[in-house]
Design a protein around this motif. Structure first.
Motif, PDB file in Angstrom:
ATOM      1  N   ARG A 179       0.853  -1.177   0.000  1.00 24.48           N
ATOM      2  CA  ARG A 179       0.000   0.000   0.000  1.00 24.48           C
ATOM      3  C   ARG A 179       0.899   1.240   0.000  1.00 24.48           C
ATOM      4  O   ARG A 179       1.975   1.221   0.610  1.00 24.48           O
ATOM      5  CB  ARG A 179      -0.904   0.045   1.240  1.00 24.48           C
ATOM      6  N   PRO A 180       0.493   2.336  -0.661  1.00 19.25           N
ATOM      7  CA  PRO A 180       1.345   3.528  -0.669  1.00 19.25           C
ATOM      8  C   PRO A 180       1.738   3.993   0.722  1.00 19.25           C
ATOM      9  O   PRO A 180       2.914   4.278   0.983  1.00 19.25           O
ATOM     10  CB  PRO A 180       0.473   4.564  -1.394  1.00 19.25           C
ATOM     11  N   GLU A 181       0.768   4.078   1.648  1.00 21.63           N
ATOM     12  CA  GLU A 181       1.083   4.616   2.967  1.00 21.63           C
ATOM     13  C   GLU A 181       2.058   3.741   3.755  1.00 21.63           C
ATOM     14  O   GLU A 181       2.706   4.203   4.695  1.00 21.63           O
ATOM     15  CB  GLU A 181      -0.204   4.836   3.779  1.00 21.63           C
ATOM     16  N   ALA A 182       2.177   2.455   3.363  1.00 17.16           N
ATOM     17  CA  ALA A 182       3.134   1.576   4.039  1.00 17.16           C
ATOM     18  C   ALA A 182       4.580   1.959   3.737  1.00 17.16           C
ATOM     19  O   ALA A 182       5.502   1.537   4.444  1.00 17.16           O
ATOM     20  CB  ALA A 182       2.883   0.127   3.643  1.00 17.16           C
ATOM     21  N   LEU A 183       4.772   2.773   2.689  1.00 17.92           N
ATOM     22  CA  LEU A 183       6.130   3.179   2.338  1.00 17.92           C
ATOM     23  C   LEU A 183       6.749   4.052   3.432  1.00 17.92           C
ATOM     24  O   LEU A 183       7.968   4.004   3.643  1.00 17.92           O
ATOM     25  CB  LEU A 183       6.127   3.948   1.011  1.00 17.92           C
ATOM     26  N   LEU A 210       8.701  -3.671  -4.571  1.00 19.31           N
ATOM     27  CA  LEU A 210       7.703  -2.681  -4.980  1.00 19.31           C
ATOM     28  C   LEU A 210       6.762  -3.265  -6.032  1.00 19.31           C
ATOM     29  O   LEU A 210       7.098  -3.312  -7.219  1.00 19.31           O
ATOM     30  CB  LEU A 210       8.421  -1.451  -5.551  1.00 19.31           C
ATOM     31  N   PRO A 211       5.571  -3.732  -5.615  1.00 11.41           N
ATOM     32  CA  PRO A 211       4.591  -4.189  -6.596  1.00 11.41           C
ATOM     33  C   PRO A 211       4.349  -3.116  -7.654  1.00 11.41           C
ATOM     34  O   PRO A 211       4.241  -1.927  -7.338  1.00 11.41           O
ATOM     35  CB  PRO A 211       3.344  -4.441  -5.744  1.00 11.41           C
ATOM     36  N   GLN A 212       4.250  -3.563  -8.903  1.00  8.72           N
ATOM     37  CA  GLN A 212       4.245  -2.588  -9.986  1.00  8.72           C
ATOM     38  C   GLN A 212       3.016  -1.693  -9.967  1.00  8.72           C
ATOM     39  O   GLN A 212       3.087  -0.523 -10.354  1.00  8.72           O
ATOM     40  CB  GLN A 212       4.386  -3.279 -11.332  1.00  8.72           C
ATOM     41  N   ALA A 262       2.928   2.792  -9.255  1.00 13.06           N
ATOM     42  CA  ALA A 262       2.288   3.790 -10.116  1.00 13.06           C
ATOM     43  C   ALA A 262       1.081   4.457  -9.460  1.00 13.06           C
ATOM     44  O   ALA A 262       0.497   5.384 -10.032  1.00 13.06           O
ATOM     45  CB  ALA A 262       1.872   3.138 -11.429  1.00 13.06           C
ATOM     46  N   GLU A 263       0.676   4.018  -8.275  1.00 14.86           N
ATOM     47  CA  GLU A 263      -0.518   4.551  -7.633  1.00 14.86           C
ATOM     48  C   GLU A 263      -0.238   5.922  -7.013  1.00 14.86           C
ATOM     49  O   GLU A 263       0.752   6.110  -6.312  1.00 14.86           O
ATOM     50  CB  GLU A 263      -0.999   3.583  -6.554  1.00 14.86           C
ATOM     51  N   ALA A 264      -1.143   6.882  -7.274  1.00 18.88           N
ATOM     52  CA  ALA A 264      -1.015   8.228  -6.713  1.00 18.88           C
ATOM     53  C   ALA A 264      -1.557   8.259  -5.295  1.00 18.88           C
ATOM     54  O   ALA A 264      -2.531   7.566  -4.956  1.00 18.88           O
ATOM     55  CB  ALA A 264      -1.742   9.233  -7.590  1.00 18.88           C
ATOM     56  N   TYR A 265      -0.956   9.118  -4.472  1.00 18.53           N
ATOM     57  CA  TYR A 265      -1.335   9.197  -3.065  1.00 18.53           C
ATOM     58  C   TYR A 265      -0.975  10.597  -2.565  1.00 18.53           C
ATOM     59  O   TYR A 265      -0.049  11.238  -3.075  1.00 18.53           O
ATOM     60  CB  TYR A 265      -0.575   8.136  -2.261  1.00 18.53           C
ATOM     61  N   ASP A 266      -1.713  11.076  -1.579  1.00 21.95           N
ATOM     62  CA  ASP A 266      -1.439  12.383  -0.975  1.00 21.95           C
ATOM     63  C   ASP A 266      -0.480  12.193   0.201  1.00 21.95           C
ATOM     64  O   ASP A 266      -0.873  11.735   1.282  1.00 21.95           O
ATOM     65  CB  ASP A 266      -2.739  13.027  -0.499  1.00 21.95           C
TER      66      ASP A 266
END
Length: 625
Positions: free
Chosen positions: A159-163, A187-189, A193-197
């Motif tokens: 998930r993006p926020e897990a970064l 990094l799952p592909q 590419a998913e956008a996140y705030d």
């Protein structure tokens, strides 16, 4: 209200990495200075696009082989004293699995590198996708799980926020002198590419202080008492001396006390070869003087060493009945090895404290005279090995090193990793500066030399950098010659052609393997090999990859070719065929044993003889408890 920035996960990661710094002794530098990458399915539209968008904020280097990119990154990190690293990005399939060897090398040698392999879809819109490994017992397994055991930190960002927590943990480990090694963020592909705030705080500049812990007073007192009580102490300098920039502290200790200093492969160059206390390499590939001192030492002081089997001669070298150990090491696990008195501290801080605690103490004068005489005798042996008796003949491998020795100075860096060269270099090379001797011998990985030379040349442009490779190593991984040519990096490759695996061939003969499968020769119909070498022209191969190639044929021509290569401002290869006949003297033989188990039952006489010799040597092994 929290300010946010809308980015893809890949863009956010690159922006985050560009704002990470290390600091030690008031000097600050980028933690992740650049990113290597080969783009394919799984990273081209994520990390690839993010690197393009980042511009100069994150420099990009193009590699030809994923393993080689890690080697280049490791070369950079070692030359920067582990205070700066590179990232490496790959696709989700073969590109990712090609990272495993490089990751193991980095972790074994405790050198930082950040791995960013692509991974299969986290959302699984199609299952399986191209290059996906299907595991019947676990749906969340991918080929990147191969990187878990060779990484000091591993996380898969689903998930993006897990970064956010993962990236902070990743750089913490990279900057930690005890924990550092390969760090993997899979990094799952689709997540790339998913956008996140993203919260702006994530991109704030962070400085990671690299600590220099001082020794515990009680441990310091015990260590100093042990040194004062010793009559024949020996100090072993390991790679931690270099990583800590502790060379001046080591020299001050040697000057003050007269304690002789031997060095591991990673620690060679901790003292200048001409220093009176420097007795050269230790262990299986060590010098006669260092190994003789080790056999009779009543106290061994390890500084920044992890005591590999080559250093201890498989626990046969330190033979005195009551020998004790004191270990100065920032890693507690290494400080306690061999049942030592631990001095858990940064190498520089620990050595400085020990020198202060030993004020007024010096080893017996007779001991200094003894090792001085041994050092002089070994220097004469080195000179004999380096000197060509016939300038018109083909040089031996030792004479190749002698020719190189005659053209370099303290600014040059000599890089090697595998084959017979590490043994010859450890015994014979006269290190002139702290960074000149660059041997990767923790993993001893064939193919390391050329990409590592590129990494070192990037780390310090203008410094002459030499990659020393045999024909076996060259055939493993010549691909990054193209990278050197493309980027105009003037590495100097010395390609030694001896038509086979010289090191493992000699080992095979010693352990009863009769050199089976170790030569590049024509194979006859009966399965035996003829004496004729294969018609392989490695010099032409190097030229076809864009290198400027010199072909000296004699010992006399070799020095001129090496001098020309050193002065060149373009990638240059010096190709030399060496004399391998047993009648021509080469480097001195091994001065200590190394444990390679020999067949306990065999019909061939060579193996039976080797087993008898093995049992004699193995009887000297001991546990230090």
């Amino acid at each position: 209200m929290t300010t946010t920035r809308r980015l893809t996960t890949a863009q956010a990661l690159i922006a985050f990495l560009a704002r990470q710094y290390t600091e030690r002794d008031g000097r600050r530098q980028r933690l992740i200075a650049a990113c290597w990458g080969i783009f394919g399915h799984g990273n081209v539209a994520g990390i690839g696009q993010a690197l393009l968008e980042s511009g100069d904020a994150m420099p990009y280097h193009q590699g030809r082989n994923e393993q080689a990119m890690v080697h280049a990154a490791v070369g950079w990190a070692r030359h920067r004293d582990r205070l700066s690293a590179h990232a490496v990005t790959t696709s989700i399939g073969p590109g990712a699995t090609n990272l495993v060897t490089g990751a193991a090398l980095a972790t074994v040698n405790r050198l930082p590198v950040l791995l960013l392999p692509g991974d299969t879809f986290a959302t699984r819109p199609a299952d399986p996708v191209l290059q996906q490994l299907e595991h019947p017992g676990a749906g969340d397994v991918s080929v990147n799980d191969c990187l878990r055991p060779v990484s000091r930190y591993f996380d898969r960002i689903t998930r993006p926020e897990a970064l956010i927590p993962a990236a902070l943990q990743a750089v913490r480990v990279l900057a930690d002198p005890v924990e550092t090694g390969a760090v993997t963020l899979a990094l799952p592909q689709d997540v790339q590419a998913e956008a996140y705030d993203w919260p702006e705080e994530f991109f704030a500049e962070r400085v990671w202080h690299v600590r220099r812990p001082a020794p515990d007073p009680a441990e310091l007192a015990a260590a100093a008492a042990a040194v004062r009580a010793a009559r024949r102490p020996l100090l072993i300098a390991g790679g931690g001396v270099h990583h800590s920039e502790a060379e001046d502290a080591l020299r001050a200790l040697a000057d003050a006390t007269g304690i002789p200093v031997a060095s591991t492969q990673a620690g060679k160059g901790s003292l200048h070869h001409a220093h009176p206390a420097d007795v050269g390499g230790i262990g299986h590939t060590g010098t006669a003087v260092a190994d003789d001192l080790a056999r009779t030492a009543d106290l061994v002081i390890g500084a920044g060493t992890r005591y590999s089997d080559f250093t201890t001669a498989s626990n046969t070298l330190f033979a005195a009945p009551g020998v004790r150990f004191v270990n100065v090491n920032i890693a507690p696990s290494d400080a306690h090895k061999l049942a030592a008195l631990p001095l858990v501290a940064d190498a520089r801080t620990g050595l400085e404290a020990l020198t202060h605690a030993l004020a007024g103490h010096r080893v017996p004068e007779a001991y200094e005279k003894e090792y001085a005489a041994g050092k002089q005798a070994w220097e004469r042996a080195v000179t004999r090995a380096f000197t060509a008796q016939d300038e018109a003949a083909r040089p031996t491998q030792a004479q190749v090193l002698g020719a190189l020795d005659s053209v370099v100075d303290g600014t040059d860096v000599v890089i090697n990793a595998a084959g017979s060269l590490p043994g010859d270099l450890h015994k014979l090379w006269r290190a002139r500066s702290r960074r000149q001797y660059h041997l990767e011998y923790g993993y001893s990985c064939m193919g390391y030399e050329i990409p590592a030379a590129i990494g070192v040349a990037l780390a310090e442009p203008g410094r002459p950098v030499w990659a020393l490779v045999g024909d076996g190593t060259y055939l493993m991984m010549p691909t990054e010659l193209v990278t050197a040519v493309q980027e105009g990096i003037p590495v100097k490759v010395v390609l030694i052609q001896n038509h086979g695996y010289a090191s493992i061939g000699g080992l095979s003969e010693a352990v009863g393997g009769e050199r089976h499968g170790t030569a590049y020769r024509f194979r006859a119909a009966d399965g035996t090999y003829t004496g004729d070498p294969l018609p392989v022209d490695l010099a032409a191969n190097a030229a076809s990859l864009g290198m400027h190639v010199l072909r000296p044929r004699t010992a006399g021509e070799l020095r001129a070719a090496l001098a020309e290569a050193r002065a060149s401002d373009r990638p240059t290869c010096v190709y030399v065929e060496t004399e391998t006949a047993d009648t021509v003297p080469g480097a001195p033989p091994a001065q200590a044993w190394w444990d390679v188990p020999v067949a306990g039952a065999a019909t061939r006489p060579a193996a039976r003889r080797a087993r008898e010799e093995y049992e004699r040597e193995a009887a000297a092994r001991r546990r230090y408890l």
